[in-house]
Design a protein around this motif. Sequence first.
Motif, PDB file in Angstrom:
ATOM      1  N   ALA A  82     -12.113  -2.493   0.533  1.00 30.67           N
ATOM      2  CA  ALA A  82     -11.743  -2.865  -0.840  1.00 30.67           C
ATOM      3  C   ALA A  82     -11.011  -1.725  -1.538  1.00 30.67           C
ATOM      4  N   TYR A  83     -11.467  -0.504  -1.313  1.00 25.94           N
ATOM      5  CA  TYR A  83     -10.843   0.656  -1.962  1.00 25.94           C
ATOM      6  C   TYR A  83      -9.400   0.830  -1.503  1.00 25.94           C
ATOM      7  N   HIS A  84      -9.171   0.778  -0.198  1.00 26.69           N
ATOM      8  CA  HIS A  84      -7.834   1.035   0.333  1.00 26.69           C
ATOM      9  C   HIS A  84      -6.877  -0.142   0.137  1.00 26.69           C
ATOM     10  N   VAL A  85      -7.392  -1.360   0.180  1.00 24.84           N
ATOM     11  CA  VAL A  85      -6.523  -2.529   0.095  1.00 24.84           C
ATOM     12  C   VAL A  85      -6.250  -2.958  -1.341  1.00 24.84           C
ATOM     13  N   VAL A  86      -7.232  -2.774  -2.223  1.00 19.90           N
ATOM     14  CA  VAL A  86      -7.087  -3.270  -3.594  1.00 19.90           C
ATOM     15  C   VAL A  86      -7.165  -2.168  -4.639  1.00 19.90           C
ATOM     16  N   ILE A  87      -8.275  -1.453  -4.705  1.00 17.05           N
ATOM     17  CA  ILE A  87      -8.548  -0.555  -5.826  1.00 17.05           C
ATOM     18  C   ILE A  87      -7.489   0.539  -5.979  1.00 17.05           C
ATOM     19  N   THR A 128      -4.201   3.781 -17.593  1.00 21.84           N
ATOM     20  CA  THR A 128      -4.174   5.212 -17.280  1.00 21.84           C
ATOM     21  C   THR A 128      -5.437   5.646 -16.535  1.00 21.84           C
ATOM     22  N   ALA A 129      -6.602   5.356 -17.120  1.00 23.35           N
ATOM     23  CA  ALA A 129      -7.872   5.797 -16.526  1.00 23.35           C
ATOM     24  C   ALA A 129      -8.092   5.204 -15.143  1.00 23.35           C
ATOM     25  N   ILE A 130      -7.531   4.024 -14.891  1.00 20.72           N
ATOM     26  CA  ILE A 130      -7.710   3.371 -13.595  1.00 20.72           C
ATOM     27  C   ILE A 130      -7.233   4.270 -12.455  1.00 20.72           C
ATOM     28  N   VAL A 131      -6.146   5.014 -12.680  1.00 16.57           N
ATOM     29  CA  VAL A 131      -5.627   5.915 -11.649  1.00 16.57           C
ATOM     30  C   VAL A 131      -6.494   7.166 -11.550  1.00 16.57           C
ATOM     31  N   LEU A 132      -6.955   7.665 -12.685  1.00 14.45           N
ATOM     32  CA  LEU A 132      -7.816   8.841 -12.692  1.00 14.45           C
ATOM     33  C   LEU A 132      -9.058   8.607 -11.854  1.00 14.45           C
ATOM     34  N   TRP A 133      -9.717   7.461 -12.052  1.00 10.35           N
ATOM     35  CA  TRP A 133     -10.961   7.179 -11.320  1.00 10.35           C
ATOM     36  C   TRP A 133     -10.698   7.030  -9.828  1.00 10.35           C
ATOM     37  N   THR A 134      -9.619   6.370  -9.455  1.00  9.68           N
ATOM     38  CA  THR A 134      -9.353   6.168  -8.030  1.00  9.68           C
ATOM     39  C   THR A 134      -8.966   7.474  -7.338  1.00  9.68           C
ATOM     40  N   LEU A 140     -13.693  12.936  -3.994  1.00 15.29           N
ATOM     41  CA  LEU A 140     -15.139  13.140  -3.905  1.00 15.29           C
ATOM     42  C   LEU A 140     -15.826  12.334  -2.811  1.00 15.29           C
ATOM     43  N   VAL A 141     -15.249  11.189  -2.457  1.00 17.63           N
ATOM     44  CA  VAL A 141     -15.935  10.266  -1.543  1.00 17.63           C
ATOM     45  C   VAL A 141     -15.143  10.133  -0.244  1.00 17.63           C
ATOM     46  N   HIS A 142     -15.863  10.235   0.869  1.00 18.32           N
ATOM     47  CA  HIS A 142     -15.217  10.048   2.172  1.00 18.32           C
ATOM     48  C   HIS A 142     -15.053   8.564   2.457  1.00 18.32           C
ATOM     49  N   HIS A 143     -13.814   8.156   2.784  1.00 18.75           N
ATOM     50  CA  HIS A 143     -13.527   6.765   3.122  1.00 18.75           C
ATOM     51  C   HIS A 143     -12.962   6.690   4.534  1.00 18.75           C
ATOM     52  N   ASN A 144     -13.463   5.755   5.314  1.00 15.87           N
ATOM     53  CA  ASN A 144     -12.856   5.455   6.597  1.00 15.87           C
ATOM     54  C   ASN A 144     -11.706   4.481   6.369  1.00 15.87           C
ATOM     55  N   THR A 145     -10.562   4.761   6.964  1.00 18.91           N
ATOM     56  CA  THR A 145      -9.391   3.921   6.734  1.00 18.91           C
ATOM     57  C   THR A 145      -9.427   2.691   7.632  1.00 18.91           C
ATOM     58  N   PRO A 146      -8.937   1.545   7.128  1.00 15.52           N
ATOM     59  CA  PRO A 146      -8.890   0.331   7.962  1.00 15.52           C
ATOM     60  C   PRO A 146      -7.876   0.502   9.090  1.00 15.52           C
ATOM     61  N   GLY A 147      -7.910  -0.402  10.047  1.00 11.00           N
ATOM     62  CA  GLY A 147      -6.903  -0.399  11.101  1.00 11.00           C
ATOM     63  C   GLY A 147      -5.526  -0.670  10.513  1.00 11.00           C
ATOM     64  N   TRP A 205       0.101   1.875   2.052  1.00 11.23           N
ATOM     65  CA  TRP A 205       0.273   2.985   2.980  1.00 11.23           C
ATOM     66  C   TRP A 205       0.349   4.321   2.253  1.00 11.23           C
ATOM     67  N   VAL A 206       1.022   4.345   1.126  1.00 12.50           N
ATOM     68  CA  VAL A 206       1.066   5.573   0.324  1.00 12.50           C
ATOM     69  C   VAL A 206      -0.341   5.951  -0.126  1.00 12.50           C
ATOM     70  N   GLY A 207      -1.139   4.932  -0.476  1.00 14.50           N
ATOM     71  CA  GLY A 207      -2.520   5.180  -0.888  1.00 14.50           C
ATOM     72  C   GLY A 207      -3.356   5.784   0.222  1.00 14.50           C
ATOM     73  N   LEU A 208      -3.150   5.321   1.455  1.00 12.74           N
ATOM     74  CA  LEU A 208      -3.872   5.894   2.592  1.00 12.74           C
ATOM     75  C   LEU A 208      -3.564   7.380   2.740  1.00 12.74           C
ATOM     76  N   ILE A 209      -2.290   7.711   2.669  1.00 13.34           N
ATOM     77  CA  ILE A 209      -1.866   9.105   2.814  1.00 13.34           C
ATOM     78  C   ILE A 209      -2.407   9.952   1.676  1.00 13.34           C
ATOM     79  N   LEU A 210      -2.315   9.416   0.455  1.00 11.06           N
ATOM     80  CA  LEU A 210      -2.769  10.155  -0.718  1.00 11.06           C
ATOM     81  C   LEU A 210      -4.272  10.372  -0.693  1.00 11.06           C
ATOM     82  N   SER A 211      -5.016   9.350  -0.277  1.00 13.30           N
ATOM     83  CA  SER A 211      -6.471   9.458  -0.214  1.00 13.30           C
ATOM     84  C   SER A 211      -6.899  10.539   0.764  1.00 13.30           C
TER      85      SER A 211
END
Length: 225
Positions: A82-87, A128-134, A140-147, A205-211
């Motif tokens: 959900a984090y990588h695909v939507v949030i 604005t805050a939506i980007v700050l939180w993500t 702070l949080v480790h996320h495993n990336t989807p295939g 894809w940009v989000g994956l790299i940035l995360s």
Amino acid sequence: YFIQSNLRMREKWYYSAMFVYHLFVIWYRFQFPMISDEDRTFAGRWKFLTHWNAMLQILYYLACGVLVHCPFDKWETHRDLAYHVVILPLSVFVSLMFWGLYHWDRDLVFPSHLDKVVTPFFNHQKHTAIVLWTFLEAALVHHNTPGNVEGSLAAGLFCAVYLAVVLWVHAVGEVWAYPVLGMLNWVGRAIFSAISILVYVVFYWVGLILSDFLHELFYSDMKLD
């Protein structure tokens, strides 16, 4: 073990703080209805991508705030997807599009009459805050990336579902969520939809790299295997 335990504690504090904050956002929203003329048309604010993003982010953080304290870890797989695909990609997309258009021609996204309806706090919460939180979560949080294929298809499907809702709103309520769609013929709308899906997948894809970059930047020595 110590590093993993430390990261888990950070996750619990972060999601607990987000849980409390978004409960406040819900309370604030009910204190100030902030109903505009656009909200009175068919489907109300639910036809706008900004509202989808705001509601999905609230739901996401309320769910994480509860599940992070549960004794099972399988929920993290769904959280990461959900984090990588939507949030993350949706928050960045909404914020960049809103403020970009706002500074180019604010009447396209936030006409001046809305200043009397929408409070500054709520405007920045949605744009604005939506980007700050993500971004903060990425650090702070480790996320495993989807295939690669799974994630791209899920991102494209999410965007396609929203576009289908936009078309349904027009078919039933005879109103376009975005005036530009009313200026195009059906071929133009099909091209617009295809480009929109492609752009959203690029944001994914940009989000994956940035995360990965943010997490590596702040906690490279704690990164989980």
